[in-house]
Design a protein around this motif. Structure first.
Motif: not given
Ligand code: TPP
Length: 298
Positions: A134-137, A161-165, A207-226
């Motif tokens: 999940a992603v939340v802006f 697995p939640l990405l806060f933007v 933005v795309a590079t930072l988001a790609a890393d963040a999304v990959a982390y959240v998906r792989r680790e099943t952990k949140p990212f800010w």
């Protein structure tokens, strides 16, 4: 990023920019009702982040949601009809500017209100082991809402697995962030044990590079990212409420995310993107004008 990769993302930003300019013009002409919040100047965040998620992921947005919707769905006709209150709108004309829903995309105008909802969806995906995130802006002005911190706590504790933007545009309506927010936005989430990153929200490739890393982390680790993306709202908060000094706005235009792409996208591609966006939005407005309004019984 190669020019070939950048061109379609740039075109989507142009579509969002043109759409939002048209929305303000329609308000001025009395063709729209209620209120609206445009994302002029923040297009790189919407397009850069959402180019990195899949259509199966769950995305939550807020009152400033048009760019997020268009970045995901490329549907100016459905959104314009929705804003114009017509049955052909993506929510049948009853959601309006702030309350959109399509597939796994949800928005709500109550500041911070969608943040725990996004956590709930992330928890559901974790239980179901779908691999979706999940992603939340949220805006920096929403960091005054206590429910954001309750959500940060549970997201970290339950490893969601939640990405806060955070779209840090420096303002909450007319209040500068510097007058209402203590300490560091990034450190606030770090205090709950989240992994964090911060970057230039007006630089599409960054933005795309930072988001790609963040999304990959959240998906792989099943952990949140800010993820904190620093940007600036080039338009008013809503329709005409802009009291910022002219010099500040002039300086902000120098950092316009679209202007910054001009050196990296060819002139014909820029011209084509503008022509295409204007034509699609003109067609969207024309179609909405002749569509019916919903009835109370519907
Ligand atoms: C709970 C709540 N309080 C107040 C409002 C009115 N309001 C709408 S947007 C906004 C400012 C939001 O600032 P920020 O989160 O930084 O987002 P931005 O508008 O800058 O994108 C306010 C006060 C609201 N929608 N919800």
């Amino acid at each position: 990023m190669s020019p070939e990769t950048l061109a379609p993302l740039h075109a989507r930003m142009v579509l969002i920019r043109t759409f939002e300019e048209s929305v303000l013009a329609l308000f001025a002409q009395g063709e729209l009702f209620g209120t609206t919040h445009t994302c002029l100047g923040q297009e790189a965040v919407a397009v850069g982040v959402l180019s990195q998620v899949t259509r199966d992921d769950v995305v939550f947005s807020n009152h400033r949601c048009h760019g997020h919707y268009l970045a995901l769905f490329d549907d100016p006709a459905g959104l314009m009809a929705e804003l114009m209150g017509r049955t052909t709108g993506l929510c049948g004309g009853v959601g309006g500017s702030q309350h959109l829903h399509r597939e796994n995309f949800y928005t709500n105008g109550v500041q911070g209100g969608i943040v725990p909802c996004a956590a709930g969806m992330a928890l559901a995906e974790k239980f179901k082991k779908t691999g979706r995130i999940a992603v939340v802006f949220l805006g920096d002005g929403t960091l005054g809402e206590g429910v954001v911190y309750e959500t940060l706590n549970l997201a970290s504790l339950w490893q969601l697995p939640l990405l806060f933007v955070v779209e840090a545009n420096g303002f909450a309506q007319s209040t500068p962030t510097a007058l209402q927010l203590a300490g560091s936005i990034t450190q606030r989430a770090a205090a709950f044990g989240l992994r964090t990153a911060e970057g230039d929200g007006n630089d599409l490739a960054a933005v795309a590079t930072l988001a790609a890393d963040a999304v990959a982390y959240v998906r792989r680790e099943t952990k949140p990212f800010w993820l904190v993306l620093n940007t600036y709202r080039l338009g008013p908060h809503s329709k005409g409420d802009d009291h910022r000094p002219a010099e500040e706005l002039l300086r902000a235009h120098e950092r316009d995310p679209l202007a910054r792409l001009c050196a990296r996208v060819t002139a014909p591609a820029i011209a084509a993107a503008k022509t295409d966006a204007r034509a699609r939005i003109a067609a969207a407005i024309a179609a909405a004008r002749v569509a019916p309004f919903p009835t109370a019984a519907a």
